[in-house]
Design an enzyme around this catalytic site. Sequence first.
Site, PDB file in Angstrom:
ATOM      1  N   ASP A 214     -39.937  60.666  -1.953  1.00 55.20           N
ATOM      2  CA  ASP A 214     -38.657  60.849  -1.274  1.00 55.20           C
ATOM      3  C   ASP A 214     -38.923  61.430   0.111  1.00 55.20           C
ATOM      4  O   ASP A 214     -39.416  62.544   0.242  1.00 55.20           O
ATOM      5  CB  ASP A 214     -37.747  61.788  -2.077  1.00 55.20           C
ATOM      6  N   LYS A 215     -38.625  60.680   1.137  1.00 50.53           N
ATOM      7  CA  LYS A 215     -38.787  61.136   2.507  1.00 50.53           C
ATOM      8  C   LYS A 215     -37.639  60.579   3.332  1.00 50.53           C
ATOM      9  O   LYS A 215     -37.299  59.406   3.225  1.00 50.53           O
ATOM     10  CB  LYS A 215     -40.130  60.649   3.083  1.00 50.53           C
TER      11      LYS A 215
END
Length: 428
Positions: A214-215
């Site tokens: 998750d970025k």
Amino acid sequence: ETTMNSTDLVPGDCIVVPTDGMFVPCDVALLTGECMVNESLLTGESTPVMKTPLPKGPPAASSIYSPEEHRRHTIFCGTQVLQAKSYVGAEVLAVVIRTGFCTAKGDLISSILYPKPLDFKFYKDAVKFVLFLAVLAALGTAYSIFILIQNQVPAWQIVLRGLDIVTVVVPPALPAAMTVGTIYAQNRLKKHGIFCISPPRINLCGKVRLVCFDKTGTLTEEGLDIWGVMPREDSSFLPIVHEVRCMSNGPLLRCLVTCHTVSLLRDQPVGDPMDLKMLESTGWTQETVEGVEVEAQVVRLFGSKALVVMKPPPLEDQPSDAQHTVPIAVLRRFPFASSLQRMSVLVKLPGGTPSEAYMKGAPEMVASRCKQESVPGDFSEMLRHYTSDGFRVLGLSYKPLAAVRTFEEAQEVPRCLGCGTSSLLPPP
């Protein structure tokens, strides 16, 4: 004041932070001024963070300093100070609290070089399995010895058969086989440019079937948009206002304009994306108070010094039915603290008017610190409605502070007073 090598610094030394920034060689606590710091080396977040000086006064004197609890006042080793500003005195001062491997950066490097031993459930189960085999081997050996003695088998043959049973039940090559498998897997990873400093983790990774990264900008959409603002009237909310610039002057607009930690870095606003978007939605601009002439103008207009001055947009860019001409001075900021779930500011309007405190944070926290009669009856219902739809909801409130009229008086205000019992914002 002396100039010395950073390797000679020890806890307790007082250092001067240059106004044009620096790379911090140790963990320091900020004593005066404000610093814009890039902490991407430690946190991975590229958004600069505002650091404020340690609180003063009797409440602060009774508390014990902690780098985690006072994170907003601590500049960590390895981070970069982008700019520093002094509002009281000529210099930005900080005191050294930790050096070397005792710093946040040193602790990070230590964890990489010398990882802590991992206690995986896999190894616990493996030990239990081996112990079970050992018990099984002991029972089998005892039974075999009993039968062989009854059959009058020679002693040397009884010992040999007992060892055979132990060898069959508990294979001696089991640990060696696991080690060889780990080394083989590590060599395969190395050929692909993957280096593992903790080989035992390879066994754990063999059970992983799904990995999610998750970025911001990959799985999530970058940026925020303001959906609208809901003013309060009496005991209920008014209809939502989608165009913030069309709001008339009042506490709600002033809170949106001032209650943030946006700072100017080379004339460009930087800060939390939510704060940036909130300020952008109002159309107001922020100006720093630098230079003798600018400071003198601010003192004449507001009767006090200020951290920054918020100015309304040009009249031609404002709606004809809601035009603003009065600037606002920010006397002090209390940055957002996750433990408190809120932030607040002290502001002042031109003339001899008293200061005002504005608070922004989690709606439940803001409502808990407001006068009960100012909280709308449908507060919980509206909050549940918008949060269930996936919106990020913030609560806003304010209260007048007649006792605070100058910049110096604002610096003596404890945070608990700046965020004390207030009212949910009424309509502008």
